[in-house]
Design a protein around this motif. Structure first.
Motif, PDB file in Angstrom:
ATOM      1  N   GLY A 181       0.810  -1.207   0.000  1.00  0.00           N
ATOM      2  CA  GLY A 181       0.000   0.000   0.000  1.00  0.00           C
ATOM      3  C   GLY A 181       0.845   1.259   0.000  1.00  0.00           C
ATOM      4  N   PHE A 182       1.994   1.191   0.706  1.00  0.00           N
ATOM      5  CA  PHE A 182       2.873   2.359   0.777  1.00  0.00           C
ATOM      6  C   PHE A 182       3.453   2.692  -0.593  1.00  0.00           C
ATOM      7  N   PHE A 183       3.956   1.681  -1.299  1.00  0.00           N
ATOM      8  CA  PHE A 183       4.626   1.925  -2.573  1.00  0.00           C
ATOM      9  C   PHE A 183       3.653   2.082  -3.741  1.00  0.00           C
ATOM     10  N   LEU A 184       2.362   1.801  -3.515  1.00  0.00           N
ATOM     11  CA  LEU A 184       1.373   2.033  -4.562  1.00  0.00           C
ATOM     12  C   LEU A 184       0.717   3.405  -4.428  1.00  0.00           C
ATOM     13  N   GLN A 185       1.227   4.252  -3.553  1.00  0.00           N
ATOM     14  CA  GLN A 185       0.699   5.603  -3.432  1.00  0.00           C
ATOM     15  C   GLN A 185       1.060   6.420  -4.675  1.00  0.00           C
ATOM     16  N   TRP A 186       0.206   7.375  -4.994  1.00  0.00           N
ATOM     17  CA  TRP A 186       0.379   8.196  -6.190  1.00  0.00           C
ATOM     18  C   TRP A 186       1.690   8.984  -6.153  1.00  0.00           C
ATOM     19  N   GLU A 187       2.147   9.340  -4.969  1.00  0.00           N
ATOM     20  CA  GLU A 187       3.370  10.132  -4.864  1.00  0.00           C
ATOM     21  C   GLU A 187       4.583   9.400  -5.438  1.00  0.00           C
ATOM     22  N   TRP A 188       4.601   8.078  -5.343  1.00  0.00           N
ATOM     23  CA  TRP A 188       5.712   7.330  -5.934  1.00  0.00           C
ATOM     24  C   TRP A 188       5.671   7.393  -7.455  1.00  0.00           C
ATOM     25  N   MET A 189       4.473   7.396  -8.026  1.00  0.00           N
ATOM     26  CA  MET A 189       4.359   7.575  -9.479  1.00  0.00           C
ATOM     27  C   MET A 189       4.869   8.948  -9.884  1.00  0.00           C
ATOM     28  N   LEU A 190       4.606   9.959  -9.064  1.00  0.00           N
ATOM     29  CA  LEU A 190       5.108  11.303  -9.347  1.00  0.00           C
ATOM     30  C   LEU A 190       6.631  11.344  -9.312  1.00  0.00           C
ATOM     31  N   VAL A 191       7.225  10.625  -8.377  1.00  0.00           N
ATOM     32  CA  VAL A 191       8.689  10.558  -8.313  1.00  0.00           C
ATOM     33  C   VAL A 191       9.242   9.951  -9.597  1.00  0.00           C
ATOM     34  N   ILE A 192       8.594   8.895 -10.087  1.00  0.00           N
ATOM     35  CA  ILE A 192       9.030   8.264 -11.340  1.00  0.00           C
ATOM     36  C   ILE A 192       8.899   9.233 -12.508  1.00  0.00           C
ATOM     37  N   ILE A 193       7.788   9.985 -12.541  1.00  0.00           N
ATOM     38  CA  ILE A 193       7.592  10.966 -13.609  1.00  0.00           C
ATOM     39  C   ILE A 193       8.655  12.055 -13.539  1.00  0.00           C
ATOM     40  N   LEU A 194       8.976  12.509 -12.319  1.00  0.00           N
ATOM     41  CA  LEU A 194      10.001  13.542 -12.155  1.00  0.00           C
ATOM     42  C   LEU A 194      11.354  13.044 -12.645  1.00  0.00           C
ATOM     43  N   ILE A 195      11.707  11.804 -12.321  1.00  0.00           N
ATOM     44  CA  ILE A 195      12.970  11.233 -12.800  1.00  0.00           C
ATOM     45  C   ILE A 195      12.976  11.152 -14.320  1.00  0.00           C
ATOM     46  N   ALA A 196      11.839  10.765 -14.909  1.00  0.00           N
ATOM     47  CA  ALA A 196      11.740  10.684 -16.368  1.00  0.00           C
ATOM     48  C   ALA A 196      11.920  12.060 -17.005  1.00  0.00           C
TER      49      ALA A 196
ATOM     50  N   VAL B  25       4.872  20.375  -8.618  1.00  0.00           N
ATOM     51  CA  VAL B  25       5.434  21.690  -8.940  1.00  0.00           C
ATOM     52  C   VAL B  25       6.761  21.536  -9.668  1.00  0.00           C
ATOM     53  N   PHE B  26       7.625  20.649  -9.168  1.00  0.00           N
ATOM     54  CA  PHE B  26       8.937  20.474  -9.783  1.00  0.00           C
ATOM     55  C   PHE B  26       8.834  19.704 -11.101  1.00  0.00           C
ATOM     56  N   ILE B  27       7.844  18.825 -11.237  1.00  0.00           N
ATOM     57  CA  ILE B  27       7.660  18.127 -12.511  1.00  0.00           C
ATOM     58  C   ILE B  27       7.324  19.122 -13.609  1.00  0.00           C
ATOM     59  N   ILE B  28       6.267  19.900 -13.397  1.00  0.00           N
ATOM     60  CA  ILE B  28       5.836  20.854 -14.429  1.00  0.00           C
ATOM     61  C   ILE B  28       6.853  21.981 -14.577  1.00  0.00           C
ATOM     62  N   GLY B  29       7.410  22.451 -13.460  1.00  0.00           N
ATOM     63  CA  GLY B  29       8.390  23.539 -13.532  1.00  0.00           C
ATOM     64  C   GLY B  29       9.624  23.152 -14.303  1.00  0.00           C
ATOM     65  N   TYR B  30      10.227  22.003 -13.978  1.00  0.00           N
ATOM     66  CA  TYR B  30      11.437  21.580 -14.683  1.00  0.00           C
ATOM     67  C   TYR B  30      11.130  21.130 -16.108  1.00  0.00           C
ATOM     68  N   LEU B  31       9.930  20.626 -16.343  1.00  0.00           N
ATOM     69  CA  LEU B  31       9.551  20.277 -17.711  1.00  0.00           C
ATOM     70  C   LEU B  31       9.536  21.531 -18.583  1.00  0.00           C
ATOM     71  N   GLN B  32       8.905  22.584 -18.100  1.00  0.00           N
ATOM     72  CA  GLN B  32       8.859  23.828 -18.858  1.00  0.00           C
ATOM     73  C   GLN B  32      10.247  24.464 -18.970  1.00  0.00           C
ATOM     74  N   TYR B  33      11.013  24.433 -17.894  1.00  0.00           N
ATOM     75  CA  TYR B  33      12.352  25.024 -17.910  1.00  0.00           C
ATOM     76  C   TYR B  33      13.280  24.270 -18.863  1.00  0.00           C
ATOM     77  N   GLY B  34      13.255  22.945 -18.793  1.00  0.00           N
ATOM     78  CA  GLY B  34      14.130  22.144 -19.645  1.00  0.00           C
ATOM     79  C   GLY B  34      13.806  22.288 -21.120  1.00  0.00           C
ATOM     80  N   LEU B  35      12.517  22.247 -21.447  1.00  0.00           N
ATOM     81  CA  LEU B  35      12.136  22.407 -22.851  1.00  0.00           C
ATOM     82  C   LEU B  35      12.405  23.829 -23.332  1.00  0.00           C
TER      83      LEU B  35
END
Length: 340
Positions: free
Chosen positions: A27-42, A294-304
């Motif tokens: 249950g801990f590792f199936l939380q949405w926040e872990w998916m966000l971490v994966i998206i941020l790394i991607a 915030v960091f996903i969308i922010g760094y996505l926009q900054y990087g592109l």
């Protein structure tokens, strides 16, 4: 909530409610926040592949200055969405607060320190008006009310400054947008502090528990003695106050202001909150999820932006990411991953 059943000393069955579910690693590792971490790394990997200038400490550090100004609004916006409401006037509130501050300093000769305070007061006042209108006209949705105030606040900003720009701020004012504290951007330090404060308020206080209760069932909360109207007004005032903070950092970073600043900020903020796992149906959301978003969308926009991707393409990418985030939890998992 879960029930716990046990026998008392006389052999009678006792049932009680558990405030928290039992901890499980699955249950801990199936939380949405872990998916966000994966998206941020991607996002980091993609940006580093596209631009050799992205993945280094100065770039990652200074990149936060380009998107963290609007991120202050995400926290009260998360609260508003948990309450089953929405505020699409925050961008206009930023513009009006910024324009009033600049006009006070440049046209009326008000000291800049006082103009900064006035900027925050204007933002909080705009939020107060939103909150009072929403609790007064309960038959109207928050979207309709804040759409009206969005047009109103932006219109007032145009009346005050028309199409002109206003700047010429004192040198110390630039510290808000470009200042460092021991090598770390001031905006990043303040963002972390504000995130901690809102996290404690939402997840560790009675006020936060009442917000979740209202989002899950407003009628039951009202009959249970929760002061629903007062809580809504406070949350909208917080949204306006954070819009005033955003106005400070945005104006400082640009060095001037115009009535059209912070255009589309409300969509970015709502996207960050929704991507962070805040439910538009109310009653669900975590501050840590919004921080990662915030960091996903922010760094996505900054990087592109480093590879000169057009702004229109950035909107498409952010929109696609938001749709993915909303749709993914609805995807049916294989049986081995489903909770029993």
């Amino acid at each position: 909530m879960e029930h716990k059943t046990e026998l008392d000393n006389q052999g009678y069955i006792q049932r009680s409610l558990l405030d928290k579910k039992e901890f499980t690693f699955k249950g801990f590792f199936l939380q949405w926040e872990w998916m966000l971490v994966i998206i941020l790394i991607a996002v980091m990997i993609i940006n580093a592949t596209l631009s050799p200038y992205f993945l280094n400490y100065p770039s990652l550090r200074d990149g936060t200055m380009t998107f963290l100004d609007k991120a202050f609004i995400v926290f009260p916006m998360a609260m508003i969405m948990i309450l089953r409401d929405i505020d699409i006037s925050v961008g206009s509130t930023v513009a009006l607060s910024s324009v009033v501050m600049a006009t006070m300093y440049n046209s009326l000769g008000v000291p800049m320190e006082l103009a900064v305070v006035i900027c925050l007061v204007v933002g909080a006042l705009c939020g107060l008006i939103n909150g009072l209108l929403i609790i007064k006209f309960k038959e109207l949705s928050a979207v309709i009310i804040t759409l009206g105030t969005m047009i109103l606040y932006r219109g007032i900003a145009y009346v005050i400054l028309e199409d002109q720009a206003s700047g010429n701020f004192p040198e110390w004012f630039g510290f808000f947008g470009w200042g460092y504290v021991y090598g770390t951007p001031f905006v990043l330090i303040l963002f972390i502090c504000v995130a901690i404060v809102f996290g404690v308020i939402l997840h560790k206080s009675t006020f936060g528990r009442e917000i979740f209760a209202i989002g899950k069932n407003p009628t039951a909360s009202r009959f249970s003695g929760v002061k629903v109207d007062r809580i809504k007004v406070i949350v909208f005032v917080l949204a306006g106050l954070m819009a005033g903070v955003t106005a400070l950092f945005l104006t400082s970073r640009m060095g001037s202001t115009r009535p059209n600043v912070a255009n589309m900020y409300e969509l970015d903020v709502i996207a960050m909150a929704a991507l962070g796992g805040v439910s538009t149906a109310g009653g669900k959301g975590k501050i840590i999820g919004t921080v990662i978003a915030v960091f996903i969308i922010g760094y996505l926009q900054y990087g592109l932006g480093l590879i000169n991707i057009p702004a229109q393409t950035l909107l498409i990418v952010v929109g696609a990411l938001l749709i993915f985030a909303v749709a993914l939890p609805k995807v049916r998992l294989p049986k081995i991953f489903r909770k029993k």
